[in-house]
Design a protein around this motif. Sequence first.
Motif, mmCIF file in Angstrom:
data_model
loop_
_atom_site.group_PDB
_atom_site.id
_atom_site.type_symbol
_atom_site.label_atom_id
_atom_site.label_comp_id
_atom_site.label_asym_id
_atom_site.label_seq_id
_atom_site.Cartn_x
_atom_site.Cartn_y
_atom_site.Cartn_z
ATOM 1 N N GLU A 81 0.850 -1.204 0.000
ATOM 2 C CA GLU A 81 0.000 0.000 0.000
ATOM 3 C C GLU A 81 0.882 1.250 0.000
ATOM 4 O O GLU A 81 0.593 2.218 -0.684
ATOM 5 C CB GLU A 81 -0.961 0.010 1.194
ATOM 6 N N GLN A 82 1.976 1.193 0.778
ATOM 7 C CA GLN A 82 2.890 2.358 0.806
ATOM 8 C C GLN A 82 3.547 2.587 -0.550
ATOM 9 O O GLN A 82 4.089 3.645 -0.825
ATOM 10 C CB GLN A 82 3.996 2.124 1.839
ATOM 11 N N ASN A 86 -3.702 0.081 -4.075
ATOM 12 C CA ASN A 86 -4.961 0.282 -3.342
ATOM 13 C C ASN A 86 -5.980 -0.737 -3.802
ATOM 14 O O ASN A 86 -6.275 -0.829 -4.996
ATOM 15 C CB ASN A 86 -5.536 1.681 -3.626
ATOM 16 N N TRP A 87 -6.503 -1.489 -2.862
ATOM 17 C CA TRP A 87 -7.503 -2.504 -3.221
ATOM 18 C C TRP A 87 -8.897 -1.895 -3.209
ATOM 19 O O TRP A 87 -9.231 -1.095 -2.331
ATOM 20 C CB TRP A 87 -7.467 -3.653 -2.211
ATOM 21 N N PRO A 219 -7.355 -4.123 -8.088
ATOM 22 C CA PRO A 219 -6.487 -3.010 -7.716
ATOM 23 C C PRO A 219 -6.956 -1.731 -8.419
ATOM 24 O O PRO A 219 -7.299 -1.782 -9.602
ATOM 25 C CB PRO A 219 -5.112 -3.414 -8.241
ATOM 26 N N GLN A 220 -6.961 -0.638 -7.690
ATOM 27 C CA GLN A 220 -7.293 0.640 -8.340
ATOM 28 C C GLN A 220 -6.261 0.898 -9.445
ATOM 29 O O GLN A 220 -5.057 0.799 -9.196
ATOM 30 C CB GLN A 220 -7.216 1.764 -7.308
ATOM 31 N N GLN A 225 -0.925 -2.259 -11.287
ATOM 32 C CA GLN A 225 -0.550 -1.581 -10.037
ATOM 33 C C GLN A 225 0.032 -2.557 -9.017
ATOM 34 O O GLN A 225 0.826 -2.156 -8.167
ATOM 35 C CB GLN A 225 -1.754 -0.838 -9.443
ATOM 36 N N ASP A 353 -14.205 1.261 -10.245
ATOM 37 C CA ASP A 353 -12.951 2.010 -10.313
ATOM 38 C C ASP A 353 -13.036 2.988 -11.487
ATOM 39 O O ASP A 353 -12.878 2.597 -12.651
ATOM 40 C CB ASP A 353 -11.797 1.013 -10.519
#
Length: 480
Positions: A81-82, A86-87, A219-220, A225, A353
């Motif tokens: 995530e860092q 983003n899920w 994933p966004q 990603q 999304d």
Amino acid sequence: MRTVSKTSYDAVVVGAGPNGLAAAIRLAQENLSVLVVEANDTIGGGARSAELTLPGFLHDVCSSVHPLAIGSPFFRRLPLEQFGLNWIQPEIPLAHPLDGNRAAALYRSLERTSKELGADEGAYERLMSPLVSHWENLAAEFLQPMLHLPRHPVQFGRFGLPGLRSATGLARSWFSDEPGRALFAGLAAHSFLPLERIPSAAFGLVLGMTAHAVGWPIPQGGSQQISNALASYLKFLSGEIITGWRIANIEELPKARVVLLDLTPRQLLRLLGDKLPSGYRRRLENFGYGPGVFKMDFALDGPIPWAAEECRRAGTVHVCGTLDEVARSEQDACNGEHTEKPFVLLSQPSAFDPTRAPQGKHSIWAYCHVPNGSTFDMAPRVEAQIERFAPGFRDLILARNAENCADLERKNANLIGGSINGGANDLWHLLARPILRSAPYRMPIPGYYICSSSTPPGGGVHGMCGFYAAETAIKDAFKR
Ligand SMILES: Cc1cc2nc3c(=O)[nH]c(=O)nc-3n(C[C@H](O)[C@H](O)[C@H](O)COP(=O)(O)OP(=O)(O)OC[C@H]3O[C@@H](n4cnc5c(N)ncnc54)[C@H](O)[C@@H]3O)c2cc1C
């Protein structure tokens, strides 16, 4: 040799698919110098995204829906995530339309799913509840080589009894009504096995369990990603990646103490064939790949007009109809036939999304199973199946992209004959992947390892093949 920063590395990884990147990260976590070499101009292998139809419509080139990535014991430990991942969890993970404007739906909630299955409420609850409550332990058991002593034998046994059945056998004996049967058949059809064959039920159970436990997220910004986050984290750990370098001869690689190959047996034979002992070579030559896929992407002028309302709220839709219809479709693909009414796995990411398509428009991803190596055009049959459950779908198509098995293999050399899981999923190939050993990652040439989905635990974006291959290499070469 291409320009790389060092004359020699601790480790070189060939292939920047999810398993290659996972292996590289695990090695770099040990402060080893790591280089990843990728044939394509973009990283990611089976986890990439691109505008395959029209500008502004972002499609997933291969994988689209990621219960195995979000549930992966290795990926869960990484700070992805860092590094930009983003899920997004669609409201309903999966819907399965049936004729008559109705659909079975798999919700995150086990209770709600059971309840909406009507007559099969209790049966679904009894089947799934013990698995969902122990999913973390069970996921750890499945996502490693099959040849191991289970750390959770009771829970594993509870899964194993129904799991070692055929999907049709389990669905017919367990469920009394079509929605429950069809829903389970669709889950099990991810196995690429005839649903009359064992252990097709195991795939249905694992995928059903993940939908409740971790969801079927996207994933966004697309599956690229996932790869980008893995690559950014690898670079943060000082790993290097070089793209656009297709390894045709193993001597091209810079010097390294270990070489990990995110490749399948057919390619390993080409690269290393003359160096391999004849017995091992024969086993790689006999490795089976299973059916292939026919993939389609659509740019649509609006959302798919599903007749059943649940389908509009679902991230993934299994399009085929009844248990018998799904079973027929899978049987045909395994028998080398192009089925009339294919089982279509469809994802509608732009419904959740907004980065995937221009406002008001939609990008759709779909595929069906076909005989390995097929070049037959399944597009009219795929579209007819969607139209059957969503009248008016065809009128919304602005552009389409269709790829047969040969097209897919051209884009990613690992997709042998269009096989998307690095090998067949029958019991033998689950055990002997690519050969029968407790550490099948180690090749019989010192310093060489296989880290692709042709090793356990097999296909899917979870990185666990890469993780275990790297662990084996670390133990052999760096921790004696
Ligand atoms: C159409 C399709 C749909 C899918 N849907 C899903 C899904 O929804 N969810 C899911 O979890 N999984 C899905 N999968 C499966 C998933 O993509 C794969 O199981 C996963 O990508 C395997 O990872 P890997 O690292 O083993 O191999 P790959 O991802 O195939 O990566 C191998 C890499 O090696 C590179 N390479 C090959 N040969 C060479 C060479 N000679 N030199 C240098 N580099 C080389 C390739 O270019 C590629 O980048 C799908 C796959 C396909 C094709």
